[in-house]
Write an enzyme that holds these catalytic residues in place. Structure first.
Site, PDB file in Angstrom:
ATOM      1  NE  ARG A  23      -8.669  84.317  46.161  1.00 63.56           N
ATOM      2  CZ  ARG A  23      -8.908  85.028  45.063  1.00 63.56           C
ATOM      3  NH1 ARG A  23      -9.938  85.836  45.016  1.00 63.56           N
ATOM      4  NH2 ARG A  23      -8.128  84.915  44.015  1.00 63.56           N
ATOM      5  CG  HIS A 110      -4.238  79.713  41.924  1.00 61.64           C
ATOM      6  ND1 HIS A 110      -4.913  79.892  43.105  1.00 61.64           N
ATOM      7  CD2 HIS A 110      -5.144  79.165  41.062  1.00 61.64           C
ATOM      8  CE1 HIS A 110      -6.165  79.460  42.973  1.00 61.64           C
ATOM      9  NE2 HIS A 110      -6.325  79.005  41.746  1.00 61.64           N
ATOM     10  CB  CYS A 118      11.471  86.362  28.886  1.00 63.65           C
ATOM     11  SG  CYS A 118      11.275  87.537  27.521  1.00 63.65           S
ATOM     12  CG  ASN A 217     -10.563  75.354  55.949  1.00 62.68           C
ATOM     13  OD1 ASN A 217      -9.421  75.766  55.774  1.00 62.68           O
ATOM     14  ND2 ASN A 217     -11.622  76.113  55.764  1.00 62.68           N
ATOM     15  CG  ASP A 234      -2.779  74.901  64.790  1.00 68.05           C
ATOM     16  OD1 ASP A 234      -2.549  75.147  63.584  1.00 68.05           O
ATOM     17  OD2 ASP A 234      -2.006  75.213  65.707  1.00 68.05           O
TER      18      ASP A 234
END
Length: 251
Positions: A23, A110, A118, A217, A234
């Protein structure tokens, strides 16, 4: 008493391991919006061609082939130190499992590409087994023999356990995340822009419970004002450092 730390991870921890995000400004879906159809449940269930494309795309995607990075390994270290009580992740790349975090701590908000099922009889599959046979069976169907159907194969459509557009989040995922985040001594948000709901709501819920929040972040997030500590470095370097400091302080 050992400090309890709850963690929420987003795309940033995986981009540090070489997976492009979906995103962000350079994200896969930002540049190629038509590829969101790979994870569209209605298309997937309706058309053989869409299913074959979806499976092939997922097999060739960096998500499937990626390996855990230094940041993922740092969270394994935190768990081994007995301090990690929740690892809720918005990523479906199964890298926390690959790194070695235990399933009872991981909540895949998610879903995950690591396992499949199945859609008819709910038989579980390891995605790796399906990927290995994708050339022979490009539109995987369930081979489970059904006793009540004279041992005929189920033949239901198989899909990965990633939450596709149009599907609900896994049962109990948010409840477990809220519960453990509000009972923790600290909540760390690692590499999430905190724009996707309901996952992002873990932060204000924890804040309301008085849990101190660290947001790590590269960019800003809408909940920076709720954080007691902001780290814009980082992640592959900053998270291992934070884990080592936290473990050392507890000894």
């Amino acid at each position: 008493m050992t400090k309890k730390i709850a963690v929420l991870t987003g795309a940033g921890i995986s981009t540090s391991a070489g997976i492009p995000d979906f995103r962000g400004p350079d994200g896969v879906w930002t540049k190629h919006p038509e590829q969101t159809s790979v994870y569209d449940i209605d298309l997937f269930m309706a058309n053989k061609e869409d299913r074959e494309y979806s499976w092939r795309w997922q097999k060739e995607s960096p998500v499937w082939n990626a390996q855990p990075g230094a940041a993922h390994k740092a969270l394994v270290k935190l768990e081994k130190a007995g301090m990690l009580t929740l690892l809720a992740t918005q990523n479906f790349d199964a890298l926390h499992e690959k790194a070695g975090n235990s399933p009872d701590i991981i909540v895949n908000l998610h879903g995950t590409i690591g396992t499949s099922h199945c859609m008819k009889c709910h038989q579980k599959y390891n995605t790796a087994d399906i990927m290995a046979r994708l050339d022979e069976e490009p539109d995987p169907h369930c081979h489970r023999k059904l006793k009540y159907h004279g041992d005929m194969p189920c033949n239901g459509i198989i899909k990965t356990d990633v939450v596709y557009f149009g599907e609900a989040l896994p049962d109990g995922a948010m409840e477990k995340s809220y519960d453990r985040a509000t009972k923790a001594d600290e909540l760390w948000v690692i590499g999430s822009t905190l724009e996707v709901y309901p996952a992002a709501s873990i932060v204000p819920v924890a804040a309301q419970a008085g849990v101190p929040i660290t947001i790590m972040n590269m960019g800003r997030t809408q909940y920076d004002r709720l954080a007691t500590r902001l780290i814009h470095e980082d992640i592959a370097v900053a998270l291992p450092k934070l884990v080592d400091e936290t473990i050392a302080a507890a000894q």
